[in-house]
Design a protein around this motif. Structure first.
Motif, PDB file in Angstrom:
ATOM      1  N   HIS A   1       1.234   5.518   0.782  1.00 50.81           N
ATOM      2  CA  HIS A   1      -0.129   6.035   1.667  1.00 50.81           C
ATOM      3  C   HIS A   1       0.625   7.094   0.914  1.00 50.81           C
ATOM      4  CE1 HIS A   1      -1.066   3.191   4.545  1.00 50.81           C
ATOM      5  NE2 HIS A   1      -0.205   2.094   4.617  1.00 50.81           N
TER       6      HIS A   1
ATOM      7  N   SER B   1      -2.675   8.677   6.457  1.00 49.48           N
ATOM      8  CA  SER B   1      -2.987   9.304   5.020  1.00 49.48           C
ATOM      9  C   SER B   1      -4.440  10.316   4.432  1.00 49.48           C
ATOM     10  CB  SER B   1      -2.367   8.014   4.720  1.00 49.48           C
ATOM     11  OG  SER B   1      -1.978   6.963   4.712  1.00 49.48           O
TER      12      SER B   1
ATOM     13  N   VAL C   1       1.133  -1.084  -0.020  1.00 45.52           N
ATOM     14  CA  VAL C   1      -0.181   0.368  -0.593  1.00 45.52           C
ATOM     15  C   VAL C   1       1.140   1.286   0.076  1.00 45.52           C
ATOM     16  CG1 VAL C   1      -2.052   1.106   1.516  1.00 45.52           C
ATOM     17  CG2 VAL C   1      -1.583  -1.095   1.460  1.00 45.52           C
TER      18      VAL C   1
ATOM     19  N   ASP D   1      -0.085  11.766   1.487  1.00 44.72           N
ATOM     20  CA  ASP D   1      -0.173  12.989   1.896  1.00 44.72           C
ATOM     21  C   ASP D   1      -1.500  13.723   1.296  1.00 44.72           C
ATOM     22  OD1 ASP D   1       1.008  14.719  -0.130  1.00 44.72           O
ATOM     23  OD2 ASP D   1       2.213  14.659   1.159  1.00 44.72           O
TER      24      ASP D   1
ATOM     25  N   ILE E   1      -4.162   6.240  -0.502  1.00 46.40           N
ATOM     26  CA  ILE E   1      -3.395   5.519  -0.616  1.00 46.40           C
ATOM     27  C   ILE E   1      -4.280   4.445  -2.409  1.00 46.40           C
ATOM     28  CG2 ILE E   1      -3.904   4.724   1.911  1.00 46.40           C
ATOM     29  CD1 ILE E   1      -6.214   2.462   0.396  1.00 46.40           C
TER      30      ILE E   1
ATOM     31  N   ILE F   1     -10.464   8.895   3.728  1.00 43.38           N
ATOM     32  CA  ILE F   1      -9.513   8.470   2.824  1.00 43.38           C
ATOM     33  C   ILE F   1      -9.875   8.183   1.547  1.00 43.38           C
ATOM     34  CG2 ILE F   1      -7.351   6.633   2.857  1.00 43.38           C
ATOM     35  CD1 ILE F   1      -8.005   6.549   5.750  1.00 43.38           C
TER      36      ILE F   1
ATOM     37  N   ARG G   1      -4.386   1.393   9.367  1.00 43.83           N
ATOM     38  CA  ARG G   1      -3.092   2.090   8.844  1.00 43.83           C
ATOM     39  C   ARG G   1      -2.719   3.733   8.457  1.00 43.83           C
ATOM     40  NH1 ARG G   1       1.782   2.100  10.977  1.00 43.83           N
ATOM     41  NH2 ARG G   1       3.631   2.320   9.427  1.00 43.83           N
ATOM     42  N   ALA G   2      -3.958   3.113   7.215  1.00 40.52           N
ATOM     43  CA  ALA G   2      -3.903   4.846   7.296  1.00 40.52           C
ATOM     44  C   ALA G   2      -4.419   5.418   7.363  1.00 40.52           C
ATOM     45  CB  ALA G   2      -4.478   4.516   5.809  1.00 40.52           C
TER      46      ALA G   2
ATOM     47  N   VAL H   1      -5.980  -1.997   6.266  1.00 41.91           N
ATOM     48  CA  VAL H   1      -5.350  -0.867   5.510  1.00 41.91           C
ATOM     49  C   VAL H   1      -6.034   0.147   5.700  1.00 41.91           C
ATOM     50  CG1 VAL H   1      -5.987  -0.139   3.029  1.00 41.91           C
ATOM     51  CG2 VAL H   1      -5.064  -2.995   3.666  1.00 41.91           C
ATOM     52  N   ILE H   2      -7.134   0.604   6.293  1.00 37.85           N
ATOM     53  CA  ILE H   2      -7.854   1.499   7.051  1.00 37.85           C
ATOM     54  C   ILE H   2      -7.185   1.813   8.291  1.00 37.85           C
ATOM     55  CG2 ILE H   2      -9.763   3.095   7.544  1.00 37.85           C
ATOM     56  CD1 ILE H   2      -9.336   2.565   4.427  1.00 37.85           C
TER      57      ILE H   2
ATOM     58  N   GLY I   1     -12.594   3.281   4.057  1.00 38.34           N
ATOM     59  CA  GLY I   1     -12.253   4.901   3.056  1.00 38.34           C
ATOM     60  C   GLY I   1     -13.119   5.920   2.222  1.00 38.34           C
TER      61      GLY I   1
ATOM     62  N   VAL J   1      -8.821   6.604  -2.494  1.00 41.99           N
ATOM     63  CA  VAL J   1      -8.071   5.087  -2.806  1.00 41.99           C
ATOM     64  C   VAL J   1      -8.609   5.726  -4.209  1.00 41.99           C
ATOM     65  CG1 VAL J   1      -8.184   2.754  -3.757  1.00 41.99           C
ATOM     66  CG2 VAL J   1      -9.271   3.223  -1.405  1.00 41.99           C
TER      67      VAL J   1
END
Length: 234
Positions: free
Chosen positions: A139, A176, A137, A141, A179, A212, A170-171, A167-168, A207, A214
């Motif tokens: 990430h 992030s 993944v 900004d 991603i 977030i 960690r984001a 995944v979410i 996300g 994708v």
């Protein structure tokens, strides 16, 4: 039987002359004409200069199929190959690391969306020839600059696990804004599976509720790549 000294000296002289010719071709910019086994032969000669590395180079290319597939091979697998040791393996792996560092420079220095082709080149160089599946993944900004390129999982020859929640999570931890999902198909065919499509849509939905984005899911294969975004799958 002890080899006669004259034969040994003659072979050593022939080997030295052959290496000198390879070196001249490299230094004069004619290295594009070198075969895969010749590149490997010269690399190994730097690591084990007192050995005739041509037979070993030929066996390695026969086993792995190409220079690219040899470079991305697992270090333990290379180390177990007859005639290879830590120094020889390190000589091959440092070339792989240097190549990836060079290719990834625009990806690390510029916004991802402004260096998309460089990103694809980097991912293909790193993942196209792997014998097992790898999920990562990227990430980003809020300005689409790379924060972290993380390996999420490595699997068997045809499957690796990826979990929406992880995944979410960690984001969020990295802050992030967006991603990019990436994985490879060891079969060589980059066509997404139904499972690939389903998990991607789950991650997109999760996300979206948390702000977030994708940007894409890229599947890498030896035949090329498939972008979910360009295929209208997300």
């Amino acid at each position: 039987m002890v080899e006669p000294q004259g034969n040994r000296s003659e072979r050593s002289g022939h080997r030295g002359g052959h290496r000198a010719r390879l070196r001249r071709r490299i230094l004069t910019g004619r290295s594009d004409g070198l075969h895969d086994h010749e590149l490997v032969e010269y690399l190994l000669a730097l690591a084990i200069p007192r050995r005739d590395t041509k037979p070993l180079a030929n066996r390695l290319i026969d086993e792995f199929g190409s220079f690219a597939r040899l470079l991305v091979a697992d270090a333990d697998m290379l180390g177990n190959f007859p005639g290879m040791g830590d120094t020889s393996v390190a000589a091959l792996k440092v070339v792989q690391m240097a190549a990836l560092r060079l290719i990834s420079e625009p990806v690390r220095q510029q916004p991802i969306l402004a260096s998309w082709q460089a990103l694809l080149d980097y991912l293909r160089a790193d993942m196209a020839h792997l014998a097992h599946e790898r999920v990562r993944v990227l990430h980003l900004d809020s300005k689409n600059r790379l924060i972290r390129d993380e390996l999420v999982s490595e699997g068997s020859i045809d499957q690796a696990a990826i979990y929406t929640r992880e995944v979410i999570k960690r984001a969020l931890a990295l802050g992030s804004a967006a991603i990019i999902l990436v994985h490879n198909h060891p079969s060589g065919d980059s066509t997404p599976s139904r499972q690939d499509i389903a998990i991607t849509r789950d991650i997109c939905a999760a996300g979206a509720t948390l702000g977030i984005a994708v940007h894409d899911h890229i599947v890498i294969g030896r035949d090329g790549h498939t972008s979910f975004r360009s295929k209208g799958l997300i």
